[in-house]
Scaffold this active site. Structure first.
Site, PDB file in Angstrom:
ATOM      1  N   GLU A  53      28.817 -32.150  22.975  1.00 12.34           N
ATOM      2  CA  GLU A  53      28.441 -33.084  24.040  1.00 12.34           C
ATOM      3  C   GLU A  53      28.170 -32.325  25.343  1.00 12.34           C
ATOM      4  O   GLU A  53      28.895 -31.413  25.708  1.00 12.34           O
ATOM      5  CB  GLU A  53      29.591 -34.076  24.245  1.00 12.34           C
ATOM      6  CG  GLU A  53      29.352 -35.095  25.353  1.00 12.34           C
ATOM      7  CD  GLU A  53      30.549 -36.012  25.565  1.00 12.34           C
ATOM      8  OE1 GLU A  53      30.372 -37.075  26.174  1.00 12.34           O
ATOM      9  OE2 GLU A  53      31.662 -35.663  25.120  1.00 12.34           O
ATOM     10  N   LYS A 120      24.899 -42.748  25.076  1.00 13.62           N
ATOM     11  CA  LYS A 120      26.322 -43.049  24.864  1.00 13.62           C
ATOM     12  C   LYS A 120      26.671 -44.429  25.401  1.00 13.62           C
ATOM     13  O   LYS A 120      26.474 -44.734  26.583  1.00 13.62           O
ATOM     14  CB  LYS A 120      27.182 -41.980  25.537  1.00 13.62           C
ATOM     15  CG  LYS A 120      28.673 -42.091  25.253  1.00 13.62           C
ATOM     16  CD  LYS A 120      29.404 -40.925  25.916  1.00 13.62           C
ATOM     17  CE  LYS A 120      30.905 -40.931  25.633  1.00 13.62           C
ATOM     18  NZ  LYS A 120      31.580 -39.778  26.285  1.00 13.62           N
ATOM     19  N   CYS A 154      31.502 -38.626  21.308  1.00 15.57           N
ATOM     20  CA  CYS A 154      32.886 -38.490  21.767  1.00 15.57           C
ATOM     21  C   CYS A 154      33.670 -39.811  21.726  1.00 15.57           C
ATOM     22  O   CYS A 154      34.089 -40.245  20.665  1.00 15.57           O
ATOM     23  CB  CYS A 154      32.903 -37.855  23.158  1.00 15.57           C
ATOM     24  SG  CYS A 154      34.460 -36.997  23.574  1.00 15.57           S
TER      25      CYS A 154
END
Length: 271
Positions: A53, A120, A154
């Site tokens: 990431e 995200k 994540c």
């Protein structure tokens, strides 16, 4: 009951996860490190390469928008690698669009251009991520050498329903890139395995290693089979590891028993 299509006949894919130290704010250094890691994985024969990431800059707060303006050049470098090695390369970078900045996983396909992108959705509150990034609004499944691949970044990993949604949408693997800290690495290990087992799906997950001013990171980048077996583990230091994914395993598992198709969402709707 949910119908899940079978994998293409004989479908296999060699996947690699790369982990390395990320120097916060030092884009030139990180890009050099990341491109070298990706190329080494490609030279190992990987058809899919996953990077961590925000691998170009880390969480660099107020400077993140400036870093995002360098992303088109970086994806251009990745396109050259993907084309040279007939590989798909995925990793998260800051993206500037419509006056906002997103934490975006770019997936570069074998013909060179960006094949797709996932912004995200779940922004991590402990990092005040919503101060620097806008949230994505849609889950994404992309084509990876003919295999549907769902995307997570994540903190998304903590949301089981997102994995369910991706699997129900036909994903045969979930690609994850992360900066998951050492202090909660046991959660990372458990959640990767859980997402694989509960959805009978492959999980290909790249985490960073090293440290920044606030946190330590100890890798544990992993490739997990649909039955929870660990096919590859990069340990705690800069490395890349590979595993061959045999997608017939998914169909064999689901022929024996198939909880992913036996969910009854009407009995437990969203709260």
């Amino acid at each position: 009951m949910i119908h899940y299509p079978a994998s293409p006949s004989g479908a296999r894919l060699k996947a690699a996860v790369c982990q390395f130290e990320i120097a916060v704010g030092d884009v030139d250094k990180n890009v050099s490190t990341g491109l070298a890691a990706a190329e080494n994985a490609c030279k190992s024969g990987a058809q899919l390469v996953v990077l961590p990431e925000l691998w170009s800059c880390g969480y660099d707060g107020e400077k993140i928008a400036a870093h995002a303006r360098k992303t088109p050049e970086i994806t251009g470098f990745l396109s050259g690698l993907a084309k040279a090695y007939d590989a798909v390369i995925a990793g998260s970078l800051p993206e500037e669009a419509n006056g906002r900045v997103y934490n975006t996983m770019f997936v570069i396909n074998t013909t060179g251009p960006v094949a797709g992108a996932y912004r995200k959705i779940h922004l991590f509150p402990l990092l005040n991520e919503d101060k620097w990034f806008a949230p994505g609004r849609q889950s994404v499944i992309l084509n990876c050498h003919g295999i549907p691949a769902g995307c997570m970044i994540c903190y998304d990993l903590r949301f089981a329903e997102m994995g369910v949604h991706l699997a129900a949408g036909g994903a045969r693997m979930i690609v994850v890139c992360a900066q998951w800290p050492a202090v909660r690495i046991d959660h990372w290990d458990a959640l990767l395995m859980a997402r694989a087992i509960e959805n009978q799906i492959f999980v290909v997950a790249a985490n960073r290693c090293g440290a920044d001013a606030d946190s330590g990171f100890n890798g544990h980048s992993r490739i997990i089979a649909p039955d929870g077996a660990i096919l590859a583990d990069a340990g705690q230091i800069p490395a890349h590891v590979c595993a061959e994914l045999d997608f017939s395993i998914i169909d064999n598992l689901r022929t024996r028993f198939c909880p992913v198709a036996q969910r009854v969402p009407a009995a437990y709707p969203p709260a």
